[in-house]
Motif scaffolding. Structure first.
Motif, PDB file in Angstrom:
ATOM      1  N   ALA A  62       0.824  -1.199   0.000  1.00 54.79           N
ATOM      2  CA  ALA A  62       0.000   0.000   0.000  1.00 54.79           C
ATOM      3  C   ALA A  62       0.867   1.260   0.000  1.00 54.79           C
ATOM      4  O   ALA A  62       0.569   2.243  -0.700  1.00 54.79           O
ATOM      5  CB  ALA A  62      -0.934  -0.005   1.210  1.00 54.79           C
ATOM      6  N   ARG A  63       1.943   1.245   0.769  1.00 54.58           N
ATOM      7  CA  ARG A  63       2.830   2.417   0.808  1.00 54.58           C
ATOM      8  C   ARG A  63       3.474   2.640  -0.566  1.00 54.58           C
ATOM      9  O   ARG A  63       3.525   3.771  -1.066  1.00 54.58           O
ATOM     10  CB  ARG A  63       3.886   2.235   1.892  1.00 54.58           C
ATOM     11  CG  ARG A  63       4.804   3.443   2.020  1.00 54.58           C
ATOM     12  CD  ARG A  63       5.776   3.303   3.180  1.00 54.58           C
ATOM     13  NE  ARG A  63       5.113   3.508   4.468  1.00 54.58           N
ATOM     14  CZ  ARG A  63       4.958   2.582   5.403  1.00 54.58           C
ATOM     15  NH1 ARG A  63       5.396   1.359   5.177  1.00 54.58           N
ATOM     16  NH2 ARG A  63       4.373   2.857   6.545  1.00 54.58           N
ATOM     17  N   GLU A  64       3.932   1.567  -1.179  1.00 52.87           N
ATOM     18  CA  GLU A  64       4.536   1.689  -2.515  1.00 52.87           C
ATOM     19  C   GLU A  64       3.509   2.219  -3.515  1.00 52.87           C
ATOM     20  O   GLU A  64       3.819   3.105  -4.330  1.00 52.87           O
ATOM     21  CB  GLU A  64       5.060   0.323  -2.968  1.00 52.87           C
ATOM     22  CG  GLU A  64       5.819   0.336  -4.297  1.00 52.87           C
ATOM     23  CD  GLU A  64       4.911   0.352  -5.525  1.00 52.87           C
ATOM     24  OE1 GLU A  64       5.298   0.977  -6.535  1.00 52.87           O
ATOM     25  OE2 GLU A  64       3.809  -0.258  -5.461  1.00 52.87           O
ATOM     26  N   THR A  65       2.286   1.716  -3.432  1.00 51.03           N
ATOM     27  CA  THR A  65       1.235   2.143  -4.356  1.00 51.03           C
ATOM     28  C   THR A  65       0.893   3.613  -4.166  1.00 51.03           C
ATOM     29  O   THR A  65       0.805   4.378  -5.135  1.00 51.03           O
ATOM     30  CB  THR A  65      -0.032   1.288  -4.147  1.00 51.03           C
ATOM     31  OG1 THR A  65       0.264  -0.077  -4.455  1.00 51.03           O
ATOM     32  CG2 THR A  65      -1.161   1.772  -5.031  1.00 51.03           C
ATOM     33  N   ALA A  66       0.687   4.029  -2.928  1.00 49.37           N
ATOM     34  CA  ALA A  66       0.299   5.414  -2.660  1.00 49.37           C
ATOM     35  C   ALA A  66       1.360   6.385  -3.148  1.00 49.37           C
ATOM     36  O   ALA A  66       1.045   7.434  -3.733  1.00 49.37           O
ATOM     37  CB  ALA A  66       0.036   5.604  -1.167  1.00 49.37           C
ATOM     38  N   GLN A  67       2.622   6.053  -2.934  1.00 46.17           N
ATOM     39  CA  GLN A  67       3.687   6.964  -3.345  1.00 46.17           C
ATOM     40  C   GLN A  67       3.915   6.931  -4.850  1.00 46.17           C
ATOM     41  O   GLN A  67       4.407   7.913  -5.425  1.00 46.17           O
ATOM     42  CB  GLN A  67       4.963   6.630  -2.568  1.00 46.17           C
ATOM     43  CG  GLN A  67       4.798   6.891  -1.078  1.00 46.17           C
ATOM     44  CD  GLN A  67       6.037   6.612  -0.258  1.00 46.17           C
ATOM     45  OE1 GLN A  67       7.144   6.564  -0.794  1.00 46.17           O
ATOM     46  NE2 GLN A  67       5.865   6.417   1.045  1.00 46.17           N
ATOM     47  N   ARG A  68       3.536   5.851  -5.490  1.00 45.41           N
ATOM     48  CA  ARG A  68       3.602   5.801  -6.956  1.00 45.41           C
ATOM     49  C   ARG A  68       2.454   6.587  -7.575  1.00 45.41           C
ATOM     50  O   ARG A  68       2.637   7.296  -8.574  1.00 45.41           O
ATOM     51  CB  ARG A  68       3.566   4.338  -7.412  1.00 45.41           C
ATOM     52  CG  ARG A  68       3.444   4.160  -8.920  1.00 45.41           C
ATOM     53  CD  ARG A  68       3.749   2.731  -9.342  1.00 45.41           C
ATOM     54  NE  ARG A  68       3.078   1.747  -8.508  1.00 45.41           N
ATOM     55  CZ  ARG A  68       1.816   1.330  -8.705  1.00 45.41           C
ATOM     56  NH1 ARG A  68       1.085   1.843  -9.691  1.00 45.41           N
ATOM     57  NH2 ARG A  68       1.283   0.405  -7.917  1.00 45.41           N
ATOM     58  N   LEU A  69       1.262   6.475  -6.990  1.00 39.48           N
ATOM     59  CA  LEU A  69       0.103   7.191  -7.524  1.00 39.48           C
ATOM     60  C   LEU A  69       0.194   8.689  -7.271  1.00 39.48           C
ATOM     61  O   LEU A  69      -0.238   9.498  -8.101  1.00 39.48           O
ATOM     62  CB  LEU A  69      -1.187   6.638  -6.893  1.00 39.48           C
ATOM     63  CG  LEU A  69      -1.530   5.177  -7.181  1.00 39.48           C
ATOM     64  CD1 LEU A  69      -2.788   4.774  -6.413  1.00 39.48           C
ATOM     65  CD2 LEU A  69      -1.744   4.949  -8.677  1.00 39.48           C
ATOM     66  N   TYR A  70       0.749   9.061  -6.108  1.00 43.70           N
ATOM     67  CA  TYR A  70       0.820  10.471  -5.714  1.00 43.70           C
ATOM     68  C   TYR A  70       2.249  10.781  -5.259  1.00 43.70           C
ATOM     69  O   TYR A  70       2.523  10.912  -4.056  1.00 43.70           O
ATOM     70  CB  TYR A  70      -0.173  10.762  -4.583  1.00 43.70           C
ATOM     71  CG  TYR A  70      -1.594  10.373  -4.912  1.00 43.70           C
ATOM     72  CD1 TYR A  70      -2.402  11.202  -5.697  1.00 43.70           C
ATOM     73  CD2 TYR A  70      -2.138   9.171  -4.448  1.00 43.70           C
ATOM     74  CE1 TYR A  70      -3.703  10.849  -6.000  1.00 43.70           C
ATOM     75  CE2 TYR A  70      -3.442   8.815  -4.749  1.00 43.70           C
ATOM     76  CZ  TYR A  70      -4.216   9.656  -5.537  1.00 43.70           C
ATOM     77  OH  TYR A  70      -5.507   9.307  -5.834  1.00 43.70           O
TER      78      TYR A  70
END
Length: 472
Positions: free
Chosen positions: A271-279
């Motif tokens: 989730a952390r990797e995803t959030a920082q990739r999306l935003y």
């Protein structure tokens, strides 16, 4: 622009619509289509103005999100109604019980009259336009109460509707909570409310005084269940996309996630990797939406602070700042171990906070879902189709998307609505047309029929026929 100044003014506006409907109780399709095209032209011509007003009301909402979640689906609703509405209007043939042949039967969709629509703040354009389309396609007059929490958009929408429509066709009302209460108390022929369960109870109580039928589109704590073996990176991305659209201020946003115990920490990392990739810019990212106002921001931060003070753990998913008080922007947070009576655990979150709950067996996850009020949405991530089918059969929800989030709301051939605490009734596409119609049953008696056999005085043949009818 039509603004409510007093309760009597609101009543007069309602009576004007009632009188107009009495004169034209069954508008033909060209009339309905003309009214729909007015709405279509208004939305299409003022896209930029609508997006700017919503952005200002939120103090920062990405234009793309407004286009994707409000402008596009609003125009799609109109397109579907214009394409299909003439067919929706047609009387539908129905079979007649064999003892009444050769009579005929049909179901005639008939406009109800004056429809009231109460619009929330989170998607103020789409949640005004979608029910308006259904009500207009069904041949009704429409009154709309806009949210006071999106004042710029509400004023703009009211002004543009006043330009496009005669007030006895479509009348848009603005004002605060007292106006909303007065609005809900009008004797509408149908009232649709979108908003919180608490306010929905008040709306339903007001409508009950007039025996006004209601459609309540509420919300609640929509659960997400990730089954054992489902790829966590894929689940994290799809859950966060649904959760962080509009910064979680979506009635069908995933409210909390149930994970196999051994998957919790890997999910946090994904989730952390995803959030920082999306935003990638975190709170400063132009593609990330603000919480609508300080009232909602304080509700969320106070809930978080209470949970943390009582031993919960929070994993902030953005790098850098977690909060921007001045801009009421809140980074996405995974919340672990919050007390059961914490507001974020008891109430719909409506923001970028995602509680994470662990389970050991899938049956525990299903039992947890079933222990709470029935939600507006359920999200089930699982590659095992048999297990998924069992979960669908054993749980209740207003709607379900399997292996993704939010998608069921955009399917116009599916009814959208809640169940239990998450609402009642449904709309979208033909389902909305039927919600705002009386599906009137009509029987056409044949010239030659057997009903004279059953007239008093009841002869022996009548008794014989009735005995036969009860046996066959």
């Amino acid at each position: 622009m039509n603004i409510v100044d007093a309760p009597t003014g609101l009543v007069q506006r309602f009576e004007a619509q009632r009188s107009a409907f009495t004169v034209e109780p069954y508008p033909d399709w060209p009339t309905r289509a003309q009214r729909l095209r007015k709405l279509q032209r208004m939305v299409a011509r003022h896209e930029a103005e609508f997006a700017k007003a919503i952005d200002a009301d939120f103090a920062g909402r990405p234009r793309f999100e407004t286009d994707l979640a409000e402008l596009w689906p609003s125009l799609e609703e109109v397109k579907v109604a214009l394409r299909e509405g003439r067919g929706w209007m047609k009387p539908q043939r129905a079979p007649v019980a064999k003892w009444f042949l050769p009579a005929g039967a049909q179901v005639l969709p008939q406009p109800l009259g004056v429809v009231g629509i109460i619009v929330p703040w989170n998607y103020p354009l789409f949640l005004a336009v979608a029910p308006m389309v259904a009500a207009i396609a069904a041949g009704n007059r429409v009154m709309v109460k806009m949210s006071e929490y999106t004042p710029r958009f509400s004023e703009l929408f009211a002004a543009l509707c006043a330009q496009a429509y005669a007030p006895d066709e479509v009348d848009v009302v603005t004002g605060a909570a007292d106006v909303a209460a007065q609005f809900a108390a009008l004797p509408f022929d149908h009232l649709l409310f979108t908003g919180s369960t608490a306010v929905g109870r008040k709306v339903m109580a007001a409508a009950a005084q007039n025996l006004t039928p209601v459609t309540l589109e509420l919300g609640g704590k929509s659960p997400t269940v990730v089954a054992p073996g489902y790829p966590l990176a894929k689940a994290a991305e799809r859950i966060l996309v649904g959760k962080l659209l509009n910064a979680g201020q979506t009635c069908i946003a995933p409210d909390y996630v149930l994970l196999p115990r051994e998957a919790v920490e890997p999910f946090v990392a994904a989730a952390r990797e995803t959030a920082q990739r999306l935003y990638p810019q975190g709170l400063a990212d132009a593609h990330y939406c603000s919480v609508v106002d300080m009232r909602q921001y304080r509700r969320l931060t106070q809930g978080l602070d209470d949970a943390l003070a009582r031993g919960a753990r929070a994993d902030v998913l953005f790098a850098g700042a977690a909060r921007d008080d001045a801009g009421h922007r809140l980074a996405p947070v995974l919340l672990h171990g919050a007390p059961a009576d914490n507001a974020l655990m008891t109430d719909e979150i409506f923001g970028p906070v995602l509680p994470v709950l662990a389970y050991d067996e899938v049956d525990e996850a299903i039992a947890h879902v079933n222990a709470g009020p029935r939600p507006l949405a359920l999200y089930w991530f699982d590659d095992d189709r048999a297990r998924t089918r069992r979960a669908l059969e054993r749980t209740h929800a207003g709607g379900v998307t399997v292996n993704d989030t939010l998608l069921h709301v955009a399917q116009y051939e599916l009814p959208f609505g809640g169940v239990g605490h998450s609402g009642m009734g449904h709309y979208h596409g033909r389902w909305g047309f039927e919600t705002f119609s009386k599906l009137k049953p009509v029987v056409w008696q044949a010239k030659l029929n057997a009903m004279s056999l059953f007239l008093p005085p009841y002869r022996p043949l009548a008794h014989k026929m009735l005995r036969l009818m009860k046996r066959v």
